[in-house]
Motif scaffolding. Structure first.
Motif: not given
Length: 720
Positions: A128, A131-132, A139, A142-143, A146, A213
């Motif tokens: 997490l 992620w940014d 990233r 990471c999505i 999540v 996303t």
């Protein structure tokens, strides 16, 4: 070679991997061996991260074995997630996304195994944090992680008749679990979902992150109905065309089309699965709104690529003039010439001779009070705005007054008046004498024929700007003509015709193409100067041709074909000359550039691309590989296989290559098989179909690559 070197160890590990692909029963033993060397040099860590990601994403490994291996890999994953290399992080985050449900299920059944859960929490927190701040590829992984956390830490279907007992969710957690708190887990899932949806609300989000996303939201809508309202509302509030720039480049247009297609497919799938949803009307409305915005973008692009409004108006006037015979307008009656009053009585003066106005305010005004530059501007402006008839009449009136004064001098006058008249007459004679002397001086100083001075020499920037402006004007002339199909053209002479026999659209196009291919091979706009790199005129024309073709390739493909044929011919000619020995070949470079820009926009029914492939002079292997890529896209499968079949039938130099590609698609990509391809393969290579029948392949599917797209499909074996 040293058997302890990383290269040798990777070679041995790869051979072991090939073994487990044939017999998956050895996979647990191989994983334990990999864990023992995964902490070595960077090459081994990279290979180990990829192998772990493949282990937990492939369906050939038993679900129970995966659950046991996940607990053994936590230490290695916790170590590798601290790496800085992008490839290692991508693979290890994908691996963590795959094992999170397995570890969560283990903790639900083993209430006191706090050590395992603490390791998983540490891994989750590190991901997490990445992620940014991590690169785009990490990233995206990471999505995906999540999404798995939200799936696990939220409630699924509430209807007990539809609950899947193998699904991993909050429904598995006992009410009094010492390590797992239901309110805390649910709150974390809701917070992660809000953070995930915030990507769609940011003004400047990466297009790849937006696409990833939206792709991860679709499974959440399908398997987590309580989250449907929030997700769909956020997606409906997002419009990729809202902040679209006024001038859209090719790459930006491709990005917008890709995002619009992803949103449309996601909304259609959700609407198909929930036809009675209260959001159904809004979803249909949003799809129509996106389609209208996409059409407006395409229309704006076409208007920008077309000629200017002035050229359109001019063309319309020419069309109307050619359609209706011209009618001679009646000759207008000139207005009557003004009549000026005679000179006032009394002694003759210059003021009385040249004053034609009758307004007392004008006649009493002293013009000497005005600056000379202002007087000149007034005089010049008045001369340009004055009617020619009025000016002629005024000159005639002044001339008449002057002649009358000379012909009728005053006979008797008072002494003072006579002296004034004599003085004025003397002044007049003096001015006439001065004018004659000035005229004599001009005659004596005459230098003969007058010639304009040569134009000033242009610098580098001015020469380049002038050349580009000239090219733009030539392209604007092309846009003023209506495009004609090849059948409707008048020229039927084939190779015997002239390249530009008339100044029509084809003539201007031929002129531009010849400028690019044969006009100047090594010339530049100007010589190199400090701060300005020399620009080749031919390459500038080629770049402008390329931009012009891809702006609307469906109506300008014939220009591309003509241009590429000229480039190929010129390359062959230059090979035989001394100048072309060190010259870079232009056909392959610009042909691939044009095709690379066209292929992303091809649709299933674009038969024009087949026509282009049939008319370009040479097809390299690189282009055929790009066409093969079309076959792996479900939306363009028929188009890709049709192109390969066409080239195999009508382009003999690439026949075997195309047939090999078709055979590879049939054998290694079952999703590309369709009736048309089956009939063709039965005709050209029936042995491929026979081999598939007589020697069937092991029904166990090949392991999927450790990519995000493969991990997005939720596997029942992983959730068991």
């Amino acid at each position: 070679m040293d058997q302890t070197s990383p290269t040798a160890q990777i070679a041995q590990l790869s051979s072991v991997r090939d073994l487990v692909l044939k017999d998956p029963s050895y996979w647990p033993q191989v994983v334990e061996t990999v864990l023992s060397v995964i902490t070595g040099k960077i090459e081994l860590r990279r290979w180990g991260a990829d192998f772990l990601a493949e282990t937990f994403s492939t369906p050939v490994v038993d679900a129970r074995a995966k659950g046991e291996l996940a607990l053994k890999c936590l230490d290695s994953i916790l170590l590798l997630v601290q790496e800085k290399e992008t490839n290692i992080l991508k693979s290890i985050v994908q691996c963590a996304a795959s094992i999170y449900p397995m570890v969560f299920k283990h903790i639900c059944n083993n209430r006191n195994d706090a050590e395992i859960w603490n390791k998983m929490i540490a891994i989750k927190q590190k991901i997490l944090n990445l992620w940014d701040i991590a690169p785009i590829g990490v990233r995206i992984s990471c999505i995906k992680f999540v999404q798995r956390v939200i799936l696990v830490q939220s409630r699924g279907v509430t209807d007990p008749r539809l609950i899947d007992r193998s699904e991993i969710s909050l429904a598995m957690v006992p009410a009094n679990h010492p390590l797992l708190s239901l309110p805390a887990l649910d709150a974390e899932a809701q917070g992660l979902l809000d953070r995930l949806l915030s990507i769609l609300q940011e003004e400047r989000s990466e297009p790849t992150l937006i696409t990833a996303t939206i792709n991860t939201l679709a499974p959440l809508c399908k398997t987590r109905p309580p989250l449907l309202q929030k997700i769909v509302t956020a997606v409906l509030a997002y419009n990729p065309f809202t902040n679209m720039p006024r001038v859209v480049s090719v790459s930006e247009r491709l990005i917008l089309i890709s995002i619009e297609k992803t949103i449309r497919i996601m909304i259609q799938n959700v609407g198909r699965a929930n036809p009675q949803s209260p959001l159904a009307g809004r979803m249909e409305q949003h799809i129509r709104r996106l389609a209208a915005a996409k059409a407006e973008m395409n229309e704006t692009r076409k208007r920008a690529a077309s000629s200017s409004d002035a050229d359109i108006a001019k063309r319309q006037k020419m069309e109307r003039a050619s359609a209706v015979p011209p009618i001679s307008p009646p000759t207008p009656t000139p207005p009557p010439a003004p009549v000026y009053a005679p000179m006032p009585p009394g002694p003759a003066t210059y003021a009385k001779i040249f004053t034609l106005a009758t307004d007392p305010a004008m006649t009493s005004f002293d013009g000497q009070q005005l600056p000379i530059d202002l007087v000149l501007r007034i005089v010049v402006g008045s001369m340009y705005s004055m009617d020619s008839n009025n000016l002629t009449s005024a000159i005639a009136a002044v001339k008449e007054r002057y002649e009358n004064v000379l012909a009728n001098p005053p006979s008797a006058a008072p002494p003072v008046a006579a002296e004034g008249a004599k003085q004025e007459a003397a002044d007049i004679k003096a001015e006439q004498k001065a004018a004659e002397e000035e005229e004599d001086d001009e005659i004596q100083l005459s230098l003969g024929e007058f010639r304009l001075p040569p134009p000033p020499k242009l610098d580098a920037a001015q020469a380049q700007a002038s050349s580009i402006a000239a090219m733009d004007r030539m392209f604007s002339v092309i846009d003023s003509f209506e495009p004609k199909s090849l059948i409707a053209r008048k020229s039927k002479l084939g190779v015997n015709r002239l390249a530009a026999s008339s100044w029509d659209r084809e003539g201007w196009i031929a002129l531009l193409i010849r400028m690019a291919t044969r006009g100047s091979q090594n010339d530049t706009f100007v010589k190199s100067e400090p701060g300005i790199a020399p620009t080749c005129l031919a390459n500038a024309v080629r770049e402008r041709l390329y931009q012009y073709v891809i702006a609307d390739f469906r109506t300008r493909w014939d220009i591309a074909v003509t241009w590429l044929n000229e480039e190929w011919y010129n390359d062959k000619i230059m090979e035989k000359s001394e100048q072309g020995q060190e010259r870079e070949k232009q056909y392959h470079k610009w042909m691939m550039k044009v095709m690379e820009s066209i292929i992303p926009f091809l649709a299933q029914g674009d038969k024009i691309f087949i026509r282009m492939m049939s008319e370009i002079p040479e097809i390299p292997l690189e282009l055929i590989e790009r066409v093969k890529g079309l076959c792996l896209d479900p939306d363009r499968l028929i188009l890709g296989t049709s192109i390969l079949q066409y080239m195999a039938m009508y382009r003999p130099p690439v026949k075997d290559i195309c047939l090999n590609f078709l055979e590879d698609l049939w054998i290694n990509h079952p999703e590309t098989r369709h009736n048309q391809l089956r009939k063709y393969m039965a005709k050209v290579r029936p042995s491929v179909l026979v081999e598939k029948i007589e020697a069937p392949v092991d029904p166990t599917p090949a392991p999927a690559p450790a990519e995000i797209a493969a991990a997005e499909a939720p596997a029942a074996a992983e959730q068991a």
